[in-house]
Design a protein around this motif. Structure first.
Motif, short mmCIF file in Angstrom:
data_model
loop_
_atom_site.label_atom_id
_atom_site.label_comp_id
_atom_site.label_asym_id
_atom_site.label_seq_id
_atom_site.Cartn_x
_atom_site.Cartn_y
_atom_site.Cartn_z
N PRO A 1 23.95 28.81 -7.40
CA PRO A 1 24.26 27.87 -6.50
C PRO A 1 25.29 28.46 -5.42
O PRO A 1 25.18 28.14 -4.16
CB PRO A 1 24.82 26.76 -6.98
N GLU A 2 26.18 29.18 -5.66
CA GLU A 2 27.30 29.89 -4.96
C GLU A 2 26.85 31.05 -4.14
O GLU A 2 27.44 31.80 -3.41
CB GLU A 2 28.49 30.11 -5.61
N SER A 3 25.42 31.58 -4.58
CA SER A 3 24.97 32.99 -3.90
C SER A 3 24.76 32.87 -2.38
O SER A 3 24.47 31.51 -1.85
CB SER A 3 23.74 33.28 -4.64
N VAL A 4 24.65 33.90 -2.02
CA VAL A 4 24.33 33.76 -0.33
C VAL A 4 23.13 33.36 -0.09
O VAL A 4 23.05 32.49 0.98
CB VAL A 4 24.42 35.42 0.39
N ILE A 5 22.09 33.65 -0.80
CA ILE A 5 20.85 33.04 -0.56
C ILE A 5 20.75 31.69 -0.79
O ILE A 5 20.07 30.91 0.13
CB ILE A 5 19.62 33.89 -1.57
N ALA A 6 21.53 31.21 -1.97
CA ALA A 6 21.28 29.72 -1.79
C ALA A 6 22.05 29.01 -1.00
O ALA A 6 21.64 27.87 -0.36
CB ALA A 6 22.02 29.46 -3.16
N SER A 7 23.13 29.44 -0.42
CA SER A 7 23.77 28.77 0.77
C SER A 7 22.95 28.68 2.12
O SER A 7 23.19 28.00 2.65
CB SER A 7 25.10 29.69 1.08
N ARG A 8 22.08 29.62 2.20
CA ARG A 8 21.24 29.56 3.53
C ARG A 8 19.62 29.20 3.27
O ARG A 8 19.21 28.78 3.96
CB ARG A 8 20.90 31.20 3.73
N ALA A 9 19.29 29.04 2.10
CA ALA A 9 18.27 28.47 1.77
C ALA A 9 18.39 27.33 0.77
O ALA A 9 17.67 27.14 -0.24
CB ALA A 9 17.27 29.36 1.08
N ARG A 10 19.35 26.43 1.20
CA ARG A 10 19.70 25.14 0.32
C ARG A 10 18.58 24.32 0.06
O ARG A 10 18.31 23.72 -0.96
CB ARG A 10 21.11 24.31 0.78
N PHE A 11 17.56 24.26 0.88
CA PHE A 11 16.46 23.50 0.96
C PHE A 11 15.73 23.80 -0.25
O PHE A 11 14.93 22.77 -0.85
CB PHE A 11 15.19 23.58 1.99
N ALA A 12 15.85 25.04 -0.76
CA ALA A 12 14.92 25.55 -2.02
C ALA A 12 15.52 25.15 -3.29
O ALA A 12 15.06 25.48 -4.42
CB ALA A 12 14.70 27.01 -1.97
N THR A 13 16.80 24.49 -3.23
CA THR A 13 17.47 24.18 -4.54
C THR A 13 17.20 22.85 -5.16
O THR A 13 17.60 22.45 -6.13
CB THR A 13 18.77 24.41 -4.42
N ALA A 14 16.15 22.05 -4.35
CA ALA A 14 15.63 20.81 -4.92
C ALA A 14 14.05 20.69 -4.52
O ALA A 14 13.70 21.34 -3.88
CB ALA A 14 16.30 19.74 -4.14
N VAL B 1 0.76 -1.32 -0.04
CA VAL B 1 0.05 -0.08 0.04
C VAL B 1 0.84 1.09 -0.09
O VAL B 1 1.96 1.09 0.40
CB VAL B 1 -0.98 0.03 1.21
N SER B 2 0.37 2.17 -0.83
CA SER B 2 1.48 3.32 -0.84
C SER B 2 0.43 4.69 -1.02
O SER B 2 -0.69 4.65 -1.41
CB SER B 2 2.34 3.14 -2.02
N TYR B 3 1.31 5.84 -0.91
CA TYR B 3 0.67 7.06 -1.33
C TYR B 3 1.83 7.64 -2.16
O TYR B 3 2.88 7.48 -2.05
CB TYR B 3 0.46 7.85 0.04
N VAL B 4 1.42 8.58 -3.19
CA VAL B 4 2.25 9.07 -4.13
C VAL B 4 2.21 10.76 -3.96
O VAL B 4 1.09 11.43 -3.82
CB VAL B 4 1.87 8.83 -5.43
N LEU B 5 3.49 11.41 -3.88
CA LEU B 5 3.56 12.61 -4.05
C LEU B 5 3.68 13.13 -5.27
O LEU B 5 4.55 12.86 -6.11
CB LEU B 5 4.56 13.05 -3.13
N ALA B 6 2.65 13.93 -5.91
CA ALA B 6 2.51 14.57 -7.43
C ALA B 6 2.74 15.81 -7.29
O ALA B 6 2.14 16.79 -6.65
CB ALA B 6 1.29 14.27 -7.87
N THR B 7 3.52 16.51 -7.87
CA THR B 7 4.22 17.76 -7.89
C THR B 7 3.99 18.49 -9.09
O THR B 7 3.64 17.97 -10.20
CB THR B 7 5.59 17.97 -7.54
N GLU B 8 4.03 19.83 -9.08
CA GLU B 8 3.79 20.98 -10.10
C GLU B 8 4.98 20.85 -11.04
O GLU B 8 5.00 21.13 -12.20
CB GLU B 8 3.44 22.13 -9.86
N GLY B 9 6.21 20.66 -10.58
CA GLY B 9 7.42 20.73 -11.18
C GLY B 9 7.81 22.18 -11.75
O GLY B 9 8.68 22.29 -12.77
N LYS B 10 7.32 22.97 -11.19
CA LYS B 10 7.68 24.50 -11.45
C LYS B 10 9.24 24.78 -10.87
O LYS B 10 9.82 23.98 -10.32
CB LYS B 10 6.83 25.32 -10.88
N PRO B 11 9.82 25.82 -11.38
CA PRO B 11 11.17 26.03 -10.95
C PRO B 11 11.38 25.95 -9.52
O PRO B 11 10.64 26.98 -8.85
CB PRO B 11 11.59 27.62 -11.69
N VAL B 12 12.71 25.81 -8.85
CA VAL B 12 12.84 26.10 -7.72
C VAL B 12 13.80 27.13 -7.65
O VAL B 12 13.56 28.02 -8.46
CB VAL B 12 13.54 24.67 -6.91
#
Length: 675
Positions: A541-554, A525-536
């Protein structure tokens, strides 16, 4: 609030969240919040110079709760000494009136606790009295600093000399010549102030030169500003004469076959605990805990005045405390139950946020339908959904957070962005990084990125996760004509493998499957995560904001459950150090096989503002869905009855040409030999 709906068409019910039951995941009640503050005072931790930056439930380990062990009822607190600038993270045991944990928050390494509401008044006082600021305004034709609306904003963490370890804010201004003027239409550009909140000083005023202040009005809230209102709309009446189909037991709500606990937190806002679906006489767990754990608004103007504009609305501003009091017939329509929410202010005094959460049912179109020529039957069922929502205002923007539960076991989330875009002056330089909305008025390009934390519990027990891609199968002896399609399932076996990107070209989804529960066909039995796939996150990647918000790069991170891992950007977000949160969580590359899994899904909007977004932005929507896959043995809505409410097909006045309803007959032809 202006609203064209008649409240007599609607029904309002109110309840208070935080029933004081002491259940492991129940929202802290007003009494518990007061007790937590009193314990701090008893231990000398909350004095006249201290402020509570955050207080919420210190949630127990889910494995302890699942095992039936007794767990302590605790409050977690971030505390700031406004004189010294020192901050602490404290856990208070409400049962024993003791301090269970007390850790220093290192400003240089960890960062700063969220901005206090009283600090905005300090910012207005300091900047309003600064001679450099006044001179800069005078150069722009403004001789009265009190006519400037000041936005005190989180500073980020940049390599600016003298700022490291200091509690900073940055300040932008908009002209507001009268109290009713919408200031966002009149940005004062080329000017920014840097404020040290601990020393209460204006560290610097950056003036890159006066720019023309846009003058066109945006006072949409003043009747007649943009012409007369429409007179064409006929009333839409939503009625539930027998009341709603859901019920409450404390903070636990039951609707159709769903059950869950509604919680609230001044940081995350709405939290859903223990989401389960009744099937064959038992409630089957699906999600242990669901919330939007962080929200990031990164701006794309790299100029000297605005390069730092990146806001973590959850971790830096505590969006849960910025909730709107919803109004019947305007924000919510129909038979509505509102939940009032208790929170504590900076001094430990309990405040009630009235009508903070809206709960109601709504029709959601066709659930299923078929007309069968061989049996001569035609069947249709209506879908409906339970809506649990709240709205916040964070400065210029307003955000709605909507969780939907459907009859067929599907869970959806939608974020609705509206309000006003953050404005600047438009010139040749900004034209590369911003849209012109009105003469001389710019809105920088930016994103709205949300991170959902989904602590999965598919039929309880441990789980695994697979990445599912669809595609055409190669031509071979079994596929001579090349028409076959299929899918590939790739097991994500470790936390490093669990950092994934969406791919709409292969309709990529992620499937969480139980390792011990199977359906009647023997499939997990399972559940599926379906996403919109829009840009993150689109920053480099080396920017200050990317280093602090790395979660938002994937689009997706998957981690093994850990009670201490609650926020994707880390516990302390304001002026945070790089690589906190999810990068630190996956450093040990823990196994994702046969364990409790947490899904962290980043989704959102990339906003290139258009003229239609001004002077107020129509709602823009983004979200995701969790869908059952082999979770049920068959369609779980076969027991949904046909609609019994009055409709056109039951209208008796078939012969009346003046009837407002029209009956349409459906002819079903039996199959014939030449069909």
């Amino acid at each position: 609030m202006n609203c064209s709906c008649s409240s007599s068409q609607h029904v309002q019910r109110s309840r208070s969240l935080g029933d004081g039951s002491g259940a492991p995941y129940a929202t802290l009640s007003g009494t518990e919040l007061e007790l937590a503050a009193e314990i701090l005072r008893q231990h000398g931790a909350l004095t006249a110079t201290h402020r509570i930056a955050y207080i919420g439930l210190d949630e127990p380990d889910r494995r302890e709760v699942t095992a039936g062990r007794a767990v302590a009822r605790r409050a977690r607190i971030q505390l700031l000494d406004i004189e010294s600038g020192l901050a602490r993270a404290i856990s208070v045991d409400l049962g024993t009136s003791t301090i269970a944990r007390d850790d220093e928050i290192d400003a240089e390494f960890d960062g700063q606790v969220p901005l206090l509401q009283e600090e905005h008044a300090i910012i207005r006082e300091l900047v309003g009295a600064d001679a450099r600021w006044a001179d800069a305004l005078l150069a722009r034709g403004i001789d009265d600093p009190s006519t400037v609306a000041l936005a005190g904003l989180s500073a980020g963490r940049y390599p600016i000399e003298g700022e490291r370890g200091r509690r900073m804010a940055r300040v932008l201004g908009h002209h507001q010549p009268t109290p009713l003027t919408m200031p966002w239409a009149h940005p004062i550009d080329g000017l920014v102030a840097f404020v040290d909140l601990a020393s209460r000083s204006v560290v610097d005023v950056i003036d890159t030169g006066a720019m023309p202040i846009p003058q066109e009005t945006a006072d949409y809230h003043v009747p007649g500003t943009f012409g007369p209102e429409r007179t064409t709309q006929k009333p839409i009446v939503i009625s539930q004469p027998e009341g709603p189909s859901f019920s409450f037991d404390g903070d636990v709500i039951s609707w159709e076959k769903w059950s869950l606990r509604v919680g609230y937190d001044m940081r995350e806002g709405l939290i859903l605990h223990g989401i389960g679906f009744e099937d064959d006489g038992r409630v089957r767990p699906i999600v242990h805990r669901a919330s939007i754990a962080e929200m990031l608004v990164p701006y794309g103007d790299p100029g000297p005045v605005r390069f730092w504009q990146n806001y973590f609305d959850t971790g830096e501003y505590l969006l849960g405390r910025l909730v709107n009091s919803l109004e019947l017939g305007c924000d919510c329509v129909g038979d509505i139950t509102y939940l009032d929410v208790p929170i504590a202010d900076a001094l430990g005094n309990v405040k009630i946020l009235p009508n903070a959460i809206c709960i109601h049912e709504e029709d959601a179109g066709v659930l299923w339908k078929h007309t069968e020529q061989f049996t001569g039957t035609s069947d249709v069922r209506r879908q409906r959904r339970l809506v649990i929502s709240f709205f916040v205002t964070v400065g210029n923007y307003d955000y709605g957070f909507y969780w939907y539960l459907y009859l067929d076991g599907k869970i959806e989330f939608e974020a609705k962005a509206t309000g006003l875009v953050f404005t600047a002056a438009y010139d040749e330089r900004t034209s590369r990084f911003a849209s012109e909305l009105a003469p001389g008025l710019a809105a920088p390009y930016h994103q709205h990125l949300f991170c959902a934390r989904l602590d999965m519990a598919v039929d309880e027990g441990t789980a695994v996760i697979d990445e599912i891609d669809v595609g055409a199968l190669p031509i071979d002896d079994d596929n001579l004509h090349g028409s076959a399609i299929g899918f590939t399932a790739t097991r994500l076996r470790s936390e490093h493998e669990g950092r994934r990107r969406a791919n709409s070209s292969v309709d990529r989804t992620w499937r969480v499957s139980s390792t011990n529960a199977k359906n009647r066909l023997g499939r997990p039995v399972s559940y599926v995560l379906a996403t919109e796939g829009k840009p993150v996150l689109l920053a480099q990647p080396e920017s200050v904001i990317a280093s602090r918000a790395r979660f938002a790069t994937a689009d997706l991170w998957v981690t093994e459950y850990d009670v201490n891992e609650r926020y994707p950007a880390g516990d302390v977000v304001n002026q945070s150090a790089p690589e906190q949160g999810l990068p630190a969580f996956i450093a040990d590359d823990a196994s994702l096989e046969n364990t409790d899994l947490v899904l962290w899904h980043t989704f959102g909007l990339t906003h290139f503002p258009r003229t239609e977004d001004w002077p107020i932005m129509p709602v823009d929507i983004c979200g995701f869905a969790l869908k059952p896959h082999d979770f049920f043995d068959r369609n779980p809505t076969l027991d949904v009855p046909a609609s019994t409410s009055a409709c056109a097909c039951a209208h008796e006045d078939k012969g009346s040409a003046s009837s407002e309803h029209h009956l349409h007959h459906l002819s079903v032809r039996p199959p014939s030999a030449d069909a």
